[in-house]
Enzyme design. Structure first.
Site, PDB file in Angstrom:
ATOM      1  N   PRO A  43       0.825  -1.215   0.000  1.00  0.00           N
ATOM      2  CA  PRO A  43       0.000   0.000   0.000  1.00  0.00           C
ATOM      3  C   PRO A  43       0.851   1.254   0.000  1.00  0.00           C
ATOM      4  O   PRO A  43       2.012   1.239   0.439  1.00  0.00           O
ATOM      5  CB  PRO A  43      -0.796  -0.125   1.313  1.00  0.00           C
ATOM      6  CG  PRO A  43       0.057  -0.980   2.199  1.00  0.00           C
ATOM      7  CD  PRO A  43       0.749  -1.949   1.279  1.00  0.00           C
ATOM      8  N   ASP A  44       0.242   2.348  -0.456  1.00  0.00           N
ATOM      9  CA  ASP A  44       0.952   3.629  -0.529  1.00  0.00           C
ATOM     10  C   ASP A  44       0.875   4.337   0.826  1.00  0.00           C
ATOM     11  O   ASP A  44       0.238   5.376   0.972  1.00  0.00           O
ATOM     12  CB  ASP A  44       0.329   4.499  -1.624  1.00  0.00           C
ATOM     13  CG  ASP A  44       1.062   5.825  -1.809  1.00  0.00           C
ATOM     14  OD1 ASP A  44       2.263   5.888  -1.478  1.00  0.00           O
ATOM     15  OD2 ASP A  44       0.422   6.791  -2.269  1.00  0.00           O
ATOM     16  N   ASN A  45       1.509   3.748   1.842  1.00  0.00           N
ATOM     17  CA  ASN A  45       1.504   4.340   3.186  1.00  0.00           C
ATOM     18  C   ASN A  45       2.912   4.344   3.780  1.00  0.00           C
ATOM     19  O   ASN A  45       3.087   4.222   4.988  1.00  0.00           O
ATOM     20  CB  ASN A  45       0.529   3.600   4.101  1.00  0.00           C
ATOM     21  CG  ASN A  45       0.897   2.129   4.275  1.00  0.00           C
ATOM     22  OD1 ASN A  45       1.932   1.674   3.769  1.00  0.00           O
ATOM     23  ND2 ASN A  45       0.066   1.395   4.972  1.00  0.00           N
ATOM     24  N   LYS A  94       0.696   7.767   6.343  1.00  0.00           N
ATOM     25  CA  LYS A  94       0.243   8.323   5.071  1.00  0.00           C
ATOM     26  C   LYS A  94      -1.020   7.639   4.575  1.00  0.00           C
ATOM     27  O   LYS A  94      -1.168   6.428   4.657  1.00  0.00           O
ATOM     28  CB  LYS A  94       1.341   8.173   4.008  1.00  0.00           C
ATOM     29  CG  LYS A  94       0.909   8.759   2.666  1.00  0.00           C
ATOM     30  CD  LYS A  94       1.880   8.510   1.556  1.00  0.00           C
ATOM     31  CE  LYS A  94       1.324   9.032   0.244  1.00  0.00           C
ATOM     32  NZ  LYS A  94       2.210   8.804  -0.885  1.00  0.00           N
ATOM     33  N   ASN A 151      -3.105   7.993   0.834  1.00  0.00           N
ATOM     34  CA  ASN A 151      -3.004   8.653  -0.466  1.00  0.00           C
ATOM     35  C   ASN A 151      -4.041   9.759  -0.599  1.00  0.00           C
ATOM     36  O   ASN A 151      -5.203   9.593  -0.220  1.00  0.00           O
ATOM     37  CB  ASN A 151      -3.182   7.625  -1.590  1.00  0.00           C
ATOM     38  CG  ASN A 151      -2.869   8.206  -2.946  1.00  0.00           C
ATOM     39  OD1 ASN A 151      -3.672   8.907  -3.542  1.00  0.00           O
ATOM     40  ND2 ASN A 151      -1.677   7.918  -3.446  1.00  0.00           N
TER      41      ASN A 151
END
Length: 288
Positions: free
Chosen positions: A63-65, A125, A127
């Protein structure tokens, strides 16, 4: 690397708007490097590459974290830099802890990166394009300005751009807050301001641009038109935007094509039926 760091600055001095496209591996870097077209007797190409935290995470199945750390991302970035010459803008999310930021700046500068984008969100984070931004916190102006000053102090080259990314419009804080932050960030050493929006049209970012253009602390503006994709580059340039970043489009183009190819091979139990949609092996070999 020293020469490469300066290339974005030189492009900004010679072009109305600098066109950047996302590269998530060396192959996409080569596409950006080599693609050149002529339309209506006008020469067209991409001016540089965007190293995206979203696509860097996605190609690793994460994931984009910030699950993918900077060291891992820089290894992948180095592979792109090895086979290309165009400038790179690095998506650094919030830059991490202020104590660690100098090491990130120097590492990217040594690699030859031309600009680093730091956003003003804190904590885990999420997105910016997610509809639900509940629980997402924006850094205070004072703290983020300290981070920008630290970034400016840490770089060796005056040509390395520090780009401040403002999330006020994403988080519903309004235009007044966005302008206030743009002025403060500009005064604290940001070389450019990236105003982010997830509206389906460009009215919000153009409204910001008109207001900030009148500010005495105006700096070049950066747009990422992922959601307001109907706007033309000429209209961004007319409103004071100097850099446009197409932030995830090569990965978004590749994914459905790969899924479709895999499905058709499964269904037909052979690959002949998709050959017309594939590039030839010779084409791939000659690209490299």
């Amino acid at each position: 690397p020293e020469s490469r760091v300066s290339r974005l600055k030189r492009l900004l001095q010679s072009k109305n708007i600098v066109r950047i496209l996302e590269a998530h591996n060396s192959l996409t870097g080569l596409i950006i490097e080599n693609l050149k077209l002529t339309k209506n007797q006008k020469f067209l190409e991409f001016d540089g590459m965007w190293s995206s935290s979203l696509t860097d995470s996605a190609i690793r199945g994460k994931p984009d974290n910030q699950s993918v750390d900077y060291s891992t991302r820089i290894i992948g970035l180095t592979e792109i830099l090895d086979v290309t010459n165009k400038p790179v803008i690095f998506d650094a999310d919030n830059g991490g802890r202020i104590e660690h930021l100098p090491y990130l700046i120097r590492g990217l500068e040594r690699a030859g990166v031309s600009a680093i984008v730091i956003e003003d969100k804190i904590g885990l984070k999420k997105n910016s394009l997610f509809k639900n931004q509940s629980g997402v916190k924006q850094d205070s102006i004072e703290n983020f300005c300290k981070k920008l000053k630290k970034a400016k102090e840490s770089k060796l080259s005056s040509d390395l751009f520090i780009i401040a990314r403002i999330e006020s419009l994403i988080l519903g804080k309004g235009m007044k807050d966005a302008i206030k932050r743009a002025e403060a960030y500009s005064r604290s050493g940001a070389n450019a301001i990236l105003i982010h929006s997830k509206k389906k049209n460009s009215r919000e970012i153009l409204s910001f641009a008109k207001k900030f253009a009148k500010n005495k602390y105006y700096k070049p503006m950066v747009a990422i038109p992922s959601t307001y994709s109907k706007i033309y580059e000429k209209d961004l340039a007319k409103n004071g935007f100097r850099i446009v970043i197409y932030a995830n489009h090569l990965l978004r183009a590749a994914y459905p094509a790969m899924v479709d190819a895999a499905k058709k091979i499964l269904i037909n139990q052979r690959s002949f039926d998709i050959e017309k949609k594939l590039s030839s092996i010779d084409e791939v070999i000659n690209l490299i």
